[in-house]
Motif scaffolding. Structure first.
Motif, PDB file in Angstrom:
ATOM      1  N   ASP A  81      -6.641  -2.889  -7.866  1.00 32.18           N
ATOM      2  CA  ASP A  81      -5.767  -2.623  -6.719  1.00 32.18           C
ATOM      3  C   ASP A  81      -6.468  -1.670  -5.761  1.00 32.18           C
ATOM      4  O   ASP A  81      -6.974  -0.620  -6.168  1.00 32.18           O
ATOM      5  CB  ASP A  81      -4.460  -1.970  -7.192  1.00 32.18           C
ATOM      6  CG  ASP A  81      -3.460  -2.982  -7.707  1.00 32.18           C
ATOM      7  OD1 ASP A  81      -3.177  -3.958  -6.997  1.00 32.18           O
ATOM      8  OD2 ASP A  81      -2.949  -2.792  -8.826  1.00 32.18           O
ATOM      9  N   SER A  82      -6.461  -2.029  -4.471  1.00 38.91           N
ATOM     10  CA  SER A  82      -7.220  -1.237  -3.507  1.00 38.91           C
ATOM     11  C   SER A  82      -6.464  -1.085  -2.199  1.00 38.91           C
ATOM     12  O   SER A  82      -5.674  -1.935  -1.808  1.00 38.91           O
ATOM     13  CB  SER A  82      -8.576  -1.897  -3.233  1.00 38.91           C
ATOM     14  OG  SER A  82      -9.263  -1.238  -2.187  1.00 38.91           O
ATOM     15  N   LEU A  83      -6.733   0.024  -1.512  1.00 41.53           N
ATOM     16  CA  LEU A  83      -6.208   0.280  -0.177  1.00 41.53           C
ATOM     17  C   LEU A  83      -7.159  -0.199   0.911  1.00 41.53           C
ATOM     18  O   LEU A  83      -6.732  -0.446   2.039  1.00 41.53           O
ATOM     19  CB  LEU A  83      -6.048   1.793   0.043  1.00 41.53           C
ATOM     20  CG  LEU A  83      -5.158   2.616  -0.861  1.00 41.53           C
ATOM     21  CD1 LEU A  83      -5.701   4.031  -0.901  1.00 41.53           C
ATOM     22  CD2 LEU A  83      -3.739   2.615  -0.335  1.00 41.53           C
ATOM     23  N   ALA A  84      -8.438  -0.293   0.590  1.00 38.56           N
ATOM     24  CA  ALA A  84      -9.455  -0.284   1.633  1.00 38.56           C
ATOM     25  C   ALA A  84     -10.006  -1.641   2.018  1.00 38.56           C
ATOM     26  O   ALA A  84     -10.590  -1.777   3.085  1.00 38.56           O
ATOM     27  CB  ALA A  84     -10.620   0.622   1.199  1.00 38.56           C
TER      28      ALA A  84
ATOM     29  N   LEU B 253     -11.041   7.919  -2.184  1.00 40.18           N
ATOM     30  CA  LEU B 253     -10.477   7.049  -3.212  1.00 40.18           C
ATOM     31  C   LEU B 253      -9.969   5.753  -2.580  1.00 40.18           C
ATOM     32  O   LEU B 253      -9.074   5.773  -1.740  1.00 40.18           O
ATOM     33  CB  LEU B 253      -9.338   7.746  -3.951  1.00 40.18           C
ATOM     34  CG  LEU B 253      -8.658   6.914  -5.049  1.00 40.18           C
ATOM     35  CD1 LEU B 253      -9.595   6.755  -6.244  1.00 40.18           C
ATOM     36  CD2 LEU B 253      -7.355   7.561  -5.489  1.00 40.18           C
ATOM     37  N   GLU B 254     -10.519   4.630  -3.007  1.00 40.59           N
ATOM     38  CA  GLU B 254     -10.102   3.333  -2.484  1.00 40.59           C
ATOM     39  C   GLU B 254      -9.121   2.627  -3.411  1.00 40.59           C
ATOM     40  O   GLU B 254      -8.510   1.631  -3.030  1.00 40.59           O
ATOM     41  CB  GLU B 254     -11.327   2.442  -2.242  1.00 40.59           C
ATOM     42  CG  GLU B 254     -12.270   3.008  -1.191  1.00 40.59           C
ATOM     43  CD  GLU B 254     -13.460   2.113  -0.925  1.00 40.59           C
ATOM     44  OE1 GLU B 254     -13.411   0.919  -1.304  1.00 40.59           O
ATOM     45  OE2 GLU B 254     -14.445   2.593  -0.330  1.00 40.59           O
ATOM     46  N   VAL B 255      -8.988   3.124  -4.627  1.00 38.39           N
ATOM     47  CA  VAL B 255      -8.046   2.532  -5.581  1.00 38.39           C
ATOM     48  C   VAL B 255      -6.635   3.000  -5.242  1.00 38.39           C
ATOM     49  O   VAL B 255      -6.422   4.168  -4.922  1.00 38.39           O
ATOM     50  CB  VAL B 255      -8.411   2.929  -7.023  1.00 38.39           C
ATOM     51  CG1 VAL B 255      -7.392   2.364  -8.008  1.00 38.39           C
ATOM     52  CG2 VAL B 255      -9.811   2.453  -7.363  1.00 38.39           C
ATOM     53  N   ASP B 256      -5.663   2.082  -5.319  1.00 34.25           N
ATOM     54  CA  ASP B 256      -4.281   2.439  -5.024  1.00 34.25           C
ATOM     55  C   ASP B 256      -3.450   2.317  -6.292  1.00 34.25           C
ATOM     56  O   ASP B 256      -3.320   1.237  -6.871  1.00 34.25           O
ATOM     57  CB  ASP B 256      -3.714   1.506  -3.947  1.00 34.25           C
ATOM     58  CG  ASP B 256      -2.390   2.023  -3.386  1.00 34.25           C
ATOM     59  OD1 ASP B 256      -2.019   3.162  -3.705  1.00 34.25           O
ATOM     60  OD2 ASP B 256      -1.738   1.275  -2.627  1.00 34.25           O
ATOM     61  N   PHE B 257      -2.880   3.451  -6.730  1.00 32.79           N
ATOM     62  CA  PHE B 257      -2.009   3.465  -7.906  1.00 32.79           C
ATOM     63  C   PHE B 257      -0.585   3.165  -7.421  1.00 32.79           C
ATOM     64  O   PHE B 257       0.261   4.046  -7.330  1.00 32.79           O
ATOM     65  CB  PHE B 257      -2.108   4.815  -8.609  1.00 32.79           C
ATOM     66  CG  PHE B 257      -3.497   5.139  -9.075  1.00 32.79           C
ATOM     67  CD1 PHE B 257      -3.942   4.683 -10.307  1.00 32.79           C
ATOM     68  CD2 PHE B 257      -4.382   5.864  -8.281  1.00 32.79           C
ATOM     69  CE1 PHE B 257      -5.218   4.967 -10.758  1.00 32.79           C
ATOM     70  CE2 PHE B 257      -5.667   6.150  -8.710  1.00 32.79           C
ATOM     71  CZ  PHE B 257      -6.092   5.688  -9.953  1.00 32.79           C
ATOM     72  N   ARG B 258      -0.350   1.900  -7.117  1.00 34.79           N
ATOM     73  CA  ARG B 258       0.841   1.517  -6.352  1.00 34.79           C
ATOM     74  C   ARG B 258       2.059   1.190  -7.209  1.00 34.79           C
ATOM     75  O   ARG B 258       3.101   0.841  -6.677  1.00 34.79           O
ATOM     76  CB  ARG B 258       0.522   0.337  -5.432  1.00 34.79           C
ATOM     77  CG  ARG B 258      -0.076  -0.877  -6.088  1.00 34.79           C
ATOM     78  CD  ARG B 258      -0.277  -2.007  -5.066  1.00 34.79           C
ATOM     79  NE  ARG B 258      -1.112  -1.624  -3.962  1.00 34.79           N
ATOM     80  CZ  ARG B 258      -2.327  -2.117  -3.710  1.00 34.79           C
ATOM     81  NH1 ARG B 258      -2.843  -3.038  -4.516  1.00 34.79           N
ATOM     82  NH2 ARG B 258      -3.020  -1.715  -2.677  1.00 34.79           N
ATOM     83  N   TYR B 259       1.937   1.290  -8.503  1.00 37.03           N
ATOM     84  CA  TYR B 259       3.077   1.013  -9.373  1.00 37.03           C
ATOM     85  C   TYR B 259       3.458   2.308 -10.092  1.00 37.03           C
ATOM     86  O   TYR B 259       3.185   2.482 -11.288  1.00 37.03           O
ATOM     87  CB  TYR B 259       2.748  -0.082 -10.384  1.00 37.03           C
ATOM     88  CG  TYR B 259       2.035  -1.260  -9.758  1.00 37.03           C
ATOM     89  CD1 TYR B 259       2.734  -2.251  -9.084  1.00 37.03           C
ATOM     90  CD2 TYR B 259       0.638  -1.348  -9.824  1.00 37.03           C
ATOM     91  CE1 TYR B 259       2.069  -3.315  -8.495  1.00 37.03           C
ATOM     92  CE2 TYR B 259      -0.030  -2.405  -9.241  1.00 37.03           C
ATOM     93  CZ  TYR B 259       0.681  -3.382  -8.573  1.00 37.03           C
ATOM     94  OH  TYR B 259       0.020  -4.421  -7.984  1.00 37.03           O
ATOM     95  N   SER B 260       4.033   3.228  -9.345  1.00 36.35           N
ATOM     96  CA  SER B 260       4.441   4.526  -9.900  1.00 36.35           C
ATOM     97  C   SER B 260       3.299   5.220 -10.625  1.00 36.35           C
ATOM     98  O   SER B 260       3.424   5.626 -11.785  1.00 36.35           O
ATOM     99  CB  SER B 260       5.634   4.348 -10.847  1.00 36.35           C
ATOM    100  OG  SER B 260       6.734   3.833 -10.163  1.00 36.35           O
TER     101      SER B 260
ATOM    102  N   ASN C 152       0.841  -1.195   0.000  1.00 42.23           N
ATOM    103  CA  ASN C 152       0.000   0.000   0.000  1.00 42.23           C
ATOM    104  C   ASN C 152       0.876   1.245   0.000  1.00 42.23           C
ATOM    105  O   ASN C 152       1.871   1.317   0.728  1.00 42.23           O
ATOM    106  CB  ASN C 152      -0.893   0.032   1.246  1.00 42.23           C
ATOM    107  CG  ASN C 152      -1.925  -1.064   1.255  1.00 42.23           C
ATOM    108  OD1 ASN C 152      -2.477  -1.421   0.229  1.00 42.23           O
ATOM    109  ND2 ASN C 152      -2.191  -1.603   2.433  1.00 42.23           N
ATOM    110  N   THR C 153       0.490   2.234  -0.785  1.00 45.14           N
ATOM    111  CA  THR C 153       1.280   3.465  -0.835  1.00 45.14           C
ATOM    112  C   THR C 153       0.966   4.396   0.330  1.00 45.14           C
ATOM    113  O   THR C 153       1.787   5.226   0.703  1.00 45.14           O
ATOM    114  CB  THR C 153       1.028   4.222  -2.146  1.00 45.14           C
ATOM    115  OG1 THR C 153      -0.369   4.512  -2.263  1.00 45.14           O
ATOM    116  CG2 THR C 153       1.472   3.392  -3.337  1.00 45.14           C
ATOM    117  N   HIS C 154      -0.225   4.275   0.912  1.00 44.53           N
ATOM    118  CA  HIS C 154      -0.589   5.091   2.066  1.00 44.53           C
ATOM    119  C   HIS C 154      -1.794   4.453   2.753  1.00 44.53           C
ATOM    120  O   HIS C 154      -2.372   3.489   2.249  1.00 44.53           O
ATOM    121  CB  HIS C 154      -0.905   6.536   1.664  1.00 44.53           C
ATOM    122  CG  HIS C 154      -2.039   6.685   0.692  1.00 44.53           C
ATOM    123  ND1 HIS C 154      -1.924   6.387  -0.649  1.00 44.53           N
ATOM    124  CD2 HIS C 154      -3.326   7.100   0.852  1.00 44.53           C
ATOM    125  CE1 HIS C 154      -3.070   6.613  -1.266  1.00 44.53           C
ATOM    126  NE2 HIS C 154      -3.940   7.044  -0.377  1.00 44.53           N
TER     127      HIS C 154
END
Length: 326
Positions: free
Chosen positions: A253-256, A281-288, A172-174
């Motif tokens: 991809d999700s954070l939540a 926003l629950e989507v995680d843009f985790r690949y740059s 997770n990015t955050h």
């Protein structure tokens, strides 16, 4: 003697570095690091993405096999068809088999055989508990998640655990934050340890496929609500009912958590908090700055940021709502 020493060192060509020379060397090293580190970082991110893509494709394979064994029904994003009068028994007339084992969750009262998410269905369907139990030295007696998607117990006892096939290959990015400052309320087995920055991220299933008996029949916006199917309000879709499977999103991809609702807020990439992270926003843009999606036809796609649901659906033609309608 001092002169002799100087001569020897001069003959051998040994001398100290001058300050300008040191500065030049340091400058060269800095330039090399500036060039090489982004490339190395990008390589690591590509490795994470490759691992995530592999896991998504495996999930797609399991889903296809599951549908073939269950009259073409799509794996529900979540389900709850416990009989309210006796939660240890299911409601009558449910159309598919959910978990493959009927008594493996005896540690809960009532057992969760008839309640969970897509991960629980596929975990038992693919019989992943045996492999996981062997790798993690778990037994049914000391950990009731042996036959389930490992969440709470696994991540709290070993936060670095990264081999869950239903988790991303990148962290997770955050931390996800609601507009009121609170975190998400996970469904059923989603453990808090897996929602923290730096820990393996979620793949979230589109909750358009919510088969919870308590699901709101009006919860899928954007059109006339479906007639209420049985059991109760839960939706059970077959692949044949989905109009454009190549554009119908199932995983992202999700954070939540393990599910993401087909509503506007979870996809809102505009309103940000004090740290600059989008609220809701629950989507995680985790690949740059890229997230991964898996569609119902089994293919996967990297997607960069969008502004909101309208941008995602109208401009990119990715369907999240009303997947059964043209």
């Amino acid at each position: 003697m001092p002169n002799h020493t100087v001569r020897v060192r001069s003959v051998l060509g040994i001398r100290g570095f001058t300050l300008p020379e040191v500065m030049v060397v340091m400058g060269v090293i800095a330039v090399l690091l500036a060039v090489l580190l982004p490339a190395l970082s990008g390589s690591l991110r590509m490795g994470d993405m490759t691992k995530s893509l592999s896991r998504m494709k495996q999930i797609g394979t399991w889903m296809t096999l599951y549908s073939g064994d269950n009259r073409d029904h799509i794996v529900p994003s979540q389900f709850n068809y416990q009989d309210p009068a006796n939660p240890s028994l299911p409601l009558a007339n449910y159309p598919i088999k959910v978990r493959s084992n009927s008594n493996h969750l005896g540690g809960f009262s009532p057992p969760r055989t008839y309640k969970g998410t897509w991960t629980d269905i596929l975990w038992t369907y693919a019989d992943l508990g045996k492999t996981f139990a062997a790798e993690y030295a778990m037994t049914a007696a000391d950990d009731s998640y042996r036959f389930d998607s490992p969440d709470v117990d696994v991540y709290e006892s070993n936060p670095d655990y990264e081999e869950n096939p239903f988790r991303a290959g990148a962290p997770n990015t955050h931390n996800f934050i609601n507009a009121d400052g609170s975190g998400p309320t996970p469904f059923c087995n989603a453990g808090a340890g897996a929602r923290e920055k730096g820990l393996p991220g979620y793949f979230a299933a589109n909750n358009f496929f919510n088969a919870d008996r308590d699901a709101d029949p009006l919860a899928n916006p954007g059109g006339t609500p479906d007639p209420i199917p049985t059991p109760a309000n839960g939706r059970w879709y077959t692949n044949g009912q989905i109009k454009a499977p190549d554009r119908s999103m199932y995983l992202v991809d999700s954070l939540a958590g393990e599910t993401i609702n087909p509503e506007v807020e979870p996809y809102d990439n505009i309103t940000v908090n004090a740290e600059g992270f989008p609220l809701h926003l629950e989507v995680d843009f985790r690949y740059s700055g890229v997230c991964l999606m898996m569609f119902l036809d089994g293919h996967t796609s990297p997607e960069g940021p969008w502004t909101d649901m309208a941008d995602l659906q109208d401009n990119r033609h990715i369907k999240v709502q009303n997947l059964h309608k043209n």
